[in-house]
Design a protein around this motif. Structure first.
Motif, PDB file in Angstrom:
ATOM      1  N   TYR A  39       7.067  -9.548   1.671  1.00 43.56           N
ATOM      2  CA  TYR A  39       6.882  -8.574   0.591  1.00 43.56           C
ATOM      3  C   TYR A  39       5.811  -7.532   0.882  1.00 43.56           C
ATOM      4  CZ  TYR A  39      10.139 -11.500  -1.717  1.00 43.56           C
ATOM      5  OH  TYR A  39      11.286 -12.181  -2.010  1.00 43.56           O
ATOM      6  N   GLN A  40       5.279  -7.598   2.090  1.00 40.75           N
ATOM      7  CA  GLN A  40       4.207  -6.690   2.491  1.00 40.75           C
ATOM      8  C   GLN A  40       4.534  -5.217   2.193  1.00 40.75           C
ATOM      9  OE1 GLN A  40       1.582  -7.275   5.133  1.00 40.75           O
ATOM     10  NE2 GLN A  40       1.329  -5.167   5.760  1.00 40.75           N
ATOM     11  N   ASP A  41       5.697  -4.746   2.650  1.00 39.73           N
ATOM     12  CA  ASP A  41       6.024  -3.324   2.489  1.00 39.73           C
ATOM     13  C   ASP A  41       6.233  -2.957   1.028  1.00 39.73           C
ATOM     14  OD1 ASP A  41       5.801  -3.102   5.155  1.00 39.73           O
ATOM     15  OD2 ASP A  41       7.962  -3.225   5.564  1.00 39.73           O
ATOM     16  N   ARG A  42       6.907  -3.854   0.320  1.00 39.71           N
ATOM     17  CA  ARG A  42       7.141  -3.566  -1.114  1.00 39.71           C
ATOM     18  C   ARG A  42       5.829  -3.529  -1.886  1.00 39.71           C
ATOM     19  NH1 ARG A  42      11.869  -7.074  -3.663  1.00 39.71           N
ATOM     20  NH2 ARG A  42      11.195  -5.986  -5.554  1.00 39.71           N
ATOM     21  N   LEU A  43       4.886  -4.363  -1.453  1.00 33.70           N
ATOM     22  CA  LEU A  43       3.587  -4.374  -2.138  1.00 33.70           C
ATOM     23  C   LEU A  43       2.816  -3.082  -1.852  1.00 33.70           C
ATOM     24  CD1 LEU A  43       2.561  -8.099  -1.572  1.00 33.70           C
ATOM     25  CD2 LEU A  43       2.971  -7.016  -3.773  1.00 33.70           C
ATOM     26  N   LEU A  44       2.847  -2.668  -0.600  1.00 36.57           N
ATOM     27  CA  LEU A  44       2.163  -1.413  -0.258  1.00 36.57           C
ATOM     28  C   LEU A  44       2.735  -0.255  -1.070  1.00 36.57           C
ATOM     29  CD1 LEU A  44       1.516  -1.333   3.577  1.00 36.57           C
ATOM     30  CD2 LEU A  44      -0.077  -0.618   1.788  1.00 36.57           C
ATOM     31  N   LYS A  45       4.058  -0.271  -1.161  1.00 43.54           N
ATOM     32  CA  LYS A  45       4.748   0.781  -1.923  1.00 43.54           C
ATOM     33  C   LYS A  45       4.338   0.725  -3.400  1.00 43.54           C
ATOM     34  CE  LYS A  45       9.336   2.447  -2.068  1.00 43.54           C
ATOM     35  NZ  LYS A  45      10.655   1.966  -2.178  1.00 43.54           N
ATOM     36  N   LEU A  46       4.243  -0.498  -3.888  1.00 42.19           N
ATOM     37  CA  LEU A  46       3.845  -0.676  -5.290  1.00 42.19           C
ATOM     38  C   LEU A  46       2.492  -0.006  -5.553  1.00 42.19           C
ATOM     39  CD1 LEU A  46       3.802  -2.231  -8.116  1.00 42.19           C
ATOM     40  CD2 LEU A  46       2.730  -4.097  -6.878  1.00 42.19           C
ATOM     41  N   PHE A  47       1.541  -0.260  -4.669  1.00 38.14           N
ATOM     42  CA  PHE A  47       0.214   0.324  -4.848  1.00 38.14           C
ATOM     43  C   PHE A  47       0.255   1.847  -4.703  1.00 38.14           C
ATOM     44  CE2 PHE A  47      -1.206  -4.020  -4.085  1.00 38.14           C
ATOM     45  CZ  PHE A  47      -2.222  -4.121  -5.027  1.00 38.14           C
ATOM     46  N   GLU A  48       1.057   2.307  -3.741  1.00 37.65           N
ATOM     47  CA  GLU A  48       1.105   3.747  -3.506  1.00 37.65           C
ATOM     48  C   GLU A  48       1.807   4.489  -4.634  1.00 37.65           C
ATOM     49  OE1 GLU A  48       2.677   3.777   0.426  1.00 37.65           O
ATOM     50  OE2 GLU A  48       0.695   3.218   1.222  1.00 37.65           O
TER      51      GLU A  48
ATOM     52  N   ASN B 208      -8.111   0.193  -3.457  1.00 39.36           N
ATOM     53  CA  ASN B 208      -8.392   0.466  -2.043  1.00 39.36           C
ATOM     54  C   ASN B 208      -8.783  -0.808  -1.316  1.00 39.36           C
ATOM     55  OD1 ASN B 208      -7.875   3.073  -2.707  1.00 39.36           O
ATOM     56  ND2 ASN B 208     -10.038   3.584  -3.045  1.00 39.36           N
ATOM     57  N   GLU B 209      -9.529  -1.657  -2.005  1.00 43.14           N
ATOM     58  CA  GLU B 209      -9.953  -2.917  -1.397  1.00 43.14           C
ATOM     59  C   GLU B 209      -8.726  -3.778  -1.047  1.00 43.14           C
ATOM     60  OE1 GLU B 209     -12.643  -4.979  -4.053  1.00 43.14           O
ATOM     61  OE2 GLU B 209     -12.174  -6.867  -3.013  1.00 43.14           O
ATOM     62  N   MET B 210      -7.769  -3.819  -1.961  1.00 42.63           N
ATOM     63  CA  MET B 210      -6.573  -4.637  -1.724  1.00 42.63           C
ATOM     64  C   MET B 210      -5.778  -4.077  -0.548  1.00 42.63           C
ATOM     65  SD  MET B 210      -6.616  -7.133  -3.683  1.00 42.63           S
ATOM     66  CE  MET B 210      -8.359  -7.135  -4.040  1.00 42.63           C
ATOM     67  N   ILE B 211      -5.641  -2.767  -0.534  1.00 48.69           N
ATOM     68  CA  ILE B 211      -4.854  -2.142   0.533  1.00 48.69           C
ATOM     69  C   ILE B 211      -5.549  -2.335   1.879  1.00 48.69           C
ATOM     70  CG2 ILE B 211      -3.996   0.071   1.417  1.00 48.69           C
ATOM     71  CD1 ILE B 211      -3.465   0.888  -1.466  1.00 48.69           C
ATOM     72  N   ASN B 212      -6.834  -1.996   1.921  1.00 49.46           N
ATOM     73  CA  ASN B 212      -7.525  -2.012   3.220  1.00 49.46           C
ATOM     74  C   ASN B 212      -7.860  -3.417   3.711  1.00 49.46           C
ATOM     75  OD1 ASN B 212      -7.366   0.730   3.217  1.00 49.46           O
ATOM     76  ND2 ASN B 212      -9.353   0.986   2.199  1.00 49.46           N
ATOM     77  N   ASN B 213      -8.250  -4.308   2.795  1.00 45.35           N
ATOM     78  CA  ASN B 213      -8.690  -5.633   3.260  1.00 45.35           C
ATOM     79  C   ASN B 213      -7.563  -6.639   3.399  1.00 45.35           C
ATOM     80  OD1 ASN B 213     -11.051  -4.367   2.901  1.00 45.35           O
ATOM     81  ND2 ASN B 213     -11.974  -5.872   1.534  1.00 45.35           N
ATOM     82  N   PHE B 214      -6.505  -6.453   2.645  1.00 42.36           N
ATOM     83  CA  PHE B 214      -5.467  -7.484   2.668  1.00 42.36           C
ATOM     84  C   PHE B 214      -4.109  -6.965   3.140  1.00 42.36           C
ATOM     85  CE2 PHE B 214      -8.593  -8.988  -0.469  1.00 42.36           C
ATOM     86  CZ  PHE B 214      -8.940 -10.179   0.136  1.00 42.36           C
TER      87      PHE B 214
ATOM     88  N   LYS C  62      -3.128  -3.880   4.574  1.00 44.25           N
ATOM     89  CA  LYS C  62      -3.057  -3.198   5.881  1.00 44.25           C
ATOM     90  C   LYS C  62      -3.204  -4.174   7.054  1.00 44.25           C
ATOM     91  CE  LYS C  62      -2.665   1.395   5.003  1.00 44.25           C
ATOM     92  NZ  LYS C  62      -3.602   2.317   4.343  1.00 44.25           N
ATOM     93  N   PRO C  63      -4.161  -5.112   7.017  1.00 45.43           N
ATOM     94  CA  PRO C  63      -4.273  -6.051   8.145  1.00 45.43           C
ATOM     95  C   PRO C  63      -3.037  -6.944   8.289  1.00 45.43           C
ATOM     96  CG  PRO C  63      -6.231  -6.164   6.746  1.00 45.43           C
ATOM     97  CD  PRO C  63      -5.223  -5.345   6.019  1.00 45.43           C
ATOM     98  N   GLY C  64      -2.205  -7.000   7.282  1.00 47.17           N
ATOM     99  CA  GLY C  64      -0.963  -7.785   7.376  1.00 47.17           C
ATOM    100  C   GLY C  64      -1.072  -9.094   6.612  1.00 47.17           C
ATOM    101  N   LEU C  65      -0.028  -9.383   5.857  1.00 47.18           N
ATOM    102  CA  LEU C  65      -0.047 -10.608   5.050  1.00 47.18           C
ATOM    103  C   LEU C  65       0.556 -11.768   5.826  1.00 47.18           C
ATOM    104  CD1 LEU C  65       1.216  -9.221   1.627  1.00 47.18           C
ATOM    105  CD2 LEU C  65      -1.122  -9.907   2.200  1.00 47.18           C
ATOM    106  N   GLU C  66      -0.047 -12.930   5.662  1.00 46.35           N
ATOM    107  CA  GLU C  66       0.547 -14.124   6.257  1.00 46.35           C
ATOM    108  C   GLU C  66       1.273 -14.880   5.161  1.00 46.35           C
ATOM    109  OE1 GLU C  66      -2.292 -16.509   8.396  1.00 46.35           O
ATOM    110  OE2 GLU C  66      -3.273 -14.702   9.138  1.00 46.35           O
TER     111      GLU C  66
END
Ligand code: MSP
Length: 648
Positions: free
Chosen positions: A167-176, A189-195, A197-201
Motif C-alpha cells: 500500500y506504499q504508493d497508495r499511501l503516498l498518493k493519499l498524503f499528496e 511531512n514527518e510521515m512522508i519523509n521518515n516512514f 519515502k524510506p519504504g514500508l516493510e
C-alpha cells in the motif's frame, strides 16, 4: 433538522489507574467538539474506550495476583469514573475485550487473509514491550525503542504478516492528494519523509509468546498484534463487518480521529492501509495533537506539580480545567504545564473577565432596576459596535472549531467577554443611575449587558456546560429557544421583565501564592505516600513473589509439643518433641528467650513438615515451627485443632 452526521473518536486508552491531565487532553478536546457539533445541529457519535490486550497487561495483572479480566474490570471502572468526573459526553465506550469487538476483529483478520493481504512467515526483529511495537534494526535509536527510549528485545518467531508494503504508493498518493487527511501539516511531512519515502516493510501482526489477545481464528496459537486489534475498534464499534447496515453505514467514515502525536504513525499509515485492504473508505481526517509536558520533561515523571485531574477538578471545578486545557495550549503543538500557569489563567480569564462581567451585570440589574431585566429604549453611541461584536462571534467560533483550533475559538468568545466589559466602562451605568433623566439610557445598557451574557453563555456551552447553565439561572432563563446555538446569532432574544437571581461567583478568585503553597503540601504528602508504597513494593520484590503453586509446595501441619528442653550447647535454642498425627518429630527452635520449656508442653503449633532436616549445633531439626515477631516480641503461631491437621 439534522445538518448531517459527525463521528469523532479519541484513541482507546491503555488501562491505567493513573491517568494524568495529559491523558485527559484528547478526551476533553473531543468532548468539546462533540458538544459543539451537537449544538450546531449534527447527529453526533463520540467514541472512546480502552485498549486492553497485550503482553504488558498480562504481566501487570499477574503482578497484582489477578486474572487479566479481573484486573481490567477494576481499572476500566476507574477510567469510566474519571470520564464521569470530567463530564465527558461520549456516546460509545468500547473495550477491546468486549465480545462483539473480539469477534469482529477475527472477522476482519479472516477477510484480510482471504484476500491475500495476510500471510504466514517468520519474524525476526526488535520488540518494545511497553510500546507493544516492533522495530527494524535501522529504526532503533542507539539500540533502543525510538518511541520511548527503552530497551528492546530481539525476537524470532513464526508469525502472520500484513502486506503493508503493497500500500506504499497508495499511501503516498493519499498524503499528496488529500492535504487535509493529516493535520497539522508538519506531521504529514514527518510521515512522508521518515516512514513512507524510506519504504514500508510488511507488518508483523501476530504473536505467539503471550496469550492475552484475540486468537487468530484459524490458528489459535497466534494472538493478533494489539495495534491491528486496537485500530479496528473505530469500525467494530459501529458494527463492521457483521452489521454494515446500522451505525456503520451512517457514521463511517469518521470525520476525525483525534490522536496524540506519538501515535500518528499507526493512524495514518497502518490504519489507512488496513482500510484500503478491506476496501472501505478512509477517515476524513486524523489530527495529531501535541503533548502537554512538564518543565523537566514528560508528565508521567511529574514531581513538583499536581497533575491528577481528579484533584484539580475538586479544587477548581471541571469547567475551569477544561477551559484551561483548551485555551492555554495550541492544539497541534506541545505545551508546558505548571500549576501556576493554570491558576493565573483561571484568575485572569474566568474569575476576572467572565466571572466579574456576570456578577457586575446581575448586581447592577438588582441595584438599578429591582432585579428585573428592563426593556431597551434608546441606542447609545457604543451600541452598534458592541452588538456587532457579540452577534458575529458565532461564525468565527464555528470557523475555528471546524479547524480544530480550540484555543482561538475560545479567544473569539473572550473577545466578546472583553468587549462587553469595555461596554460597561464606556457607558458607566453607575453614573447614568444617578440621574432619573438617564433612565432610558440605563435600561438599554442593562438590557444589552444581560443580552451579551446570554450570547456568551451559548458560545461557551460546548466547553463549559455547567457555567453556561449557571449563567442561565442568574439571568432567570430556562434552556430553550433563547439558549440554542441559533439564538447566539441575534441580539434581542432575551425576554424583558424577567427576574435575575444573584448567585455566588462563577469562579472565585484564587490567592495564587497561598494556593501554590497548598499544592506543594499536597505534593509532599503524596510523595511520602508514594515513597512508602514503593518501599513496600521493593520489599516485596526482594523477597520475590511466589505463585500459588510455589506456596502449595509447603507442607504445613499442626503439631503438639509433647516434650521440650533446653539445647545443651545453645542458650537461644529449645529442642522440642512434636506429635504430628501418628508421627513424632524433633525440631530445634530459636525460642528459648521467649518460652520456658515446661510452658510449651501441650501447645499446638504449626510445623513446616517438609523442610529438609538440618543439624543445629549438633542436634537434628526435622522441620521448623512458625512464629510471628514484632520488634523484640515473639509469639508462636498456634492452632486449636487435632495434631496432624493440614494448614492451608
Ligand atoms: N492505546 C493506545 C491508542 C490506541 S488507538 C487505536 C494509546 N493509549 S494511551 O493511553 O497511551 O494514550 C491515550 C491518549 O492520551 C493518546 O492520544 C496520547 O497521545 C494521550 N496522551 C498521553 N499523555 C499525554 C500528554 N502528556 N499530553 C497530551 N496527550 C497525551 O496510545
Amino acid at each position: 433538522m439534522s445538518k448531517g452526521r459527525y463521528y469523532i473518536t479519541t484513541p482507546i486508552y491503555y488501562p491505567s489507574s493513573k491517568l494524568h491531565i495529559g491523558h485527559t487532553y484528547t478526551t476533553v478536546a473531543a468532548d468539546a467538539m462533540a458538544r459543539f457539533k451537537r449544538a450546531t445541529g449534527y447527529d453526533v457519535k463520540f467514541l472512546t474506550g480502552t485498549d486492553e490486550h497485550g503482553q504488558k497487561i498480562e504481566r501487570v495483572a499477574k503482578e497484582y495476583g489477578m486474572s487479566p479480566k479481573e484486573y481490567l474490570d477494576k481499572i476500566v471502572g476507574e477510567i469510566k469514573e474519571l470520564w464521569k468526573t470530567m463530564e465527558i459526553s461520549y456516546d460509545i465506550f468500547i473495550r477491546t475485550t468486549d465480545d462483539y469487538h473480539e469477534r469482529r476483529v477475527q472477522q476482519i483478520f479472516q477477510k484480510l487473509y482471504d484476500k491475500g493481504d495476510i500471510y504466514k512467515s517468520n519474524y525476526e526483529g526488535w520488540y518494545c514491550t511497553p510500546c507493544e511495537s516492533f522495530w527494524t534494526e535501522t529504526q532503533l535509536v542507539d539500540g533502543k525503542c525510538p518511541d520511548c527510549g527503552r530497551e528492546v528485545e530481539l525476537t524470532k518467531e513464526e508469525a502472520y504478516f500484513f502486506k503493508l508494503s503493497k500500500y506504499q504508493d497508495r499511501l503516498l498518493k493519499l498524503f499528496e492528494e488529500n492535504p487535509e487527511f493529516l493535520e497539522p501539516v508538519s506531521r504529514k511531512n514527518e510521515m512522508i519523509n521518515n516512514f513512507l519515502k524510506p519504504g514500508l516493510e510488511d507488518l508483523c501482526i501476530t504473536r505467539t509468546s503471550f496469550d492475552w489477545g484475540i486468537p487468530v481464528p484459524f490458528d489459535k496459537k497466534h494472538v493478533i498484534y494489539v495495534w491491528l486489534d486496537a485500530l479496528s475498534n473505530y469500525i467494530t464499534a459501529l458494527g463492521y463487518p457483521e452489521n454494515e447496515e446500522g451505525d456503520y453505514s451512517k457514521f463511517w467514515p469518521a470525520n476525525v480521529h483525534l490522536v496524540g502525536k506519538e501515535i500518528v504513525r499507526f493512524h495514518t499509515i497502518i490504519w489507512p492501509a488496513m482500510l484500503m485492504a478491506l476496501d472501505i473508505p478512509l477517515p476524513k481526517k486524523v489530527f495529531g495533537h501535541g503533548w502537554i509536558l512538564l518543565e523537566g520533561g514528560k508528565m508521567s515523571k511529574s514531581k513538583g506539580n499536581v497533575v491528577d485531574p481528579v484533584v484539580l477538578v475538586e479544587r477548581y471545578g471541571v469547567d475551569a480545567l477544561k477551559y484551561f486545557l483548551l485555551r492555554e495550549y495550541s492544539f497541534g503543538q506541545d505545551g508546558v504545564f505548571t500549576n501556576e500557569v493554570l491558576l493565573n489563567r483561571i484568575n485572569s480569564d474566568l474569575a476576572n473577565d467572565l466571572g466579574n462581567l456576570v456578577s457586575r451585570t446581575i448586581t447592577m440589574i438588582e441595584k438599578y432596576n429591582g432585579g428585573i431585566v428592563p426593556k431597551p429604549k434608546v441606542d447609545g453611541e457604543f451600541d452598534e459596535d458592541f452588538k456587532q461584536v457579540a452577534t458575529s462571534a458565532w461564525a468565527k467560533v464555528e470557523e475555528k472549531m471546524n479547524n480544530l483550533d480550540f484555543s482561538n475559538a475560545l479567544e473569539e468568545i473572550w473577545k466578546v467577554v472583553r468587549r462587553t466589559n469595555k461596554y460597561i466602562d464606556e457607558t458607566t451605568p453607575w453614573i447614568l443611575a444617578k440621574n432619573e433623566k438617564n433612565k432610558d439610557k440605563l435600561d438599554t445598557v442593562l438590557y444589552n449587558l444581560a443580552e451579551a451574557i446570554r450570547i456568551i453563555s451559548i458560545l461557551i456551552q460546548p466547553f463549559m456546560d455547567n457555567t453556561a447553565r449557571k449563567i442561565w439561572i442568574q439571568l432567570g432563563i430556562d434552556e430553550g429557544p433563547s439558549t440554542s446555538w441559533e439564538a447566539s446569532k441575534e441580539f434581542g432574544k432575551l425576554e424583558t421583565g424577567i427576574k435575575v437571581h444573584k448567585q455566588p461567583p462563577l469562579f472565585p478568585r484564587i490567592d495564587v501564592k497561598k494556593e501554590l503553597e497548598e499544592l506543594e503540601k499536597l505534593n509532599k504528602k503524596n510523595a511520602k505516600k508514594e515513597e512508602k508504597k514503593q518501599k513496600k513494593e521493593s520489599e516485596k520484590e526482594e523477597k520475590g513473589e511466589i505463585t500459588i503453586d510455589d506456596f502449595a509446595k509447603v507442607d504445613l501441619k499442626v503439631a503438639e509439643v509433647i516434650e521440650a528442653e533446653k539445647h545443651p550447647k545453645a542458650d537461644r535454642l529449645l529442642v522440642l518433641k512434636l506429635k504430628v498425627g501418628d508421627e513424632t518429630r524433633q525440631v530445634v527452635s530459636g525460642i528459648a528467650q521467649h518460652y520456658k520449656p515446661e510452658d510449651l508442653v501441650g501447645t499446638k503449633v504449626v510445623l513446616v513438615a517438609n523442610l529438609k532436616p538440618v543439624k543445629l549445633r549438633g542436634i537434628e531439626s526435622q522441620g521448623m515451627i512458625l512464629a510471628a515477631t514484632a520488634g523484640d516480641k515473639l509469639t508462636l503461631v498456634t492452632a486449636d485443632i487435632e495434631s496432624g491437621s493440614t494448614v492451608s
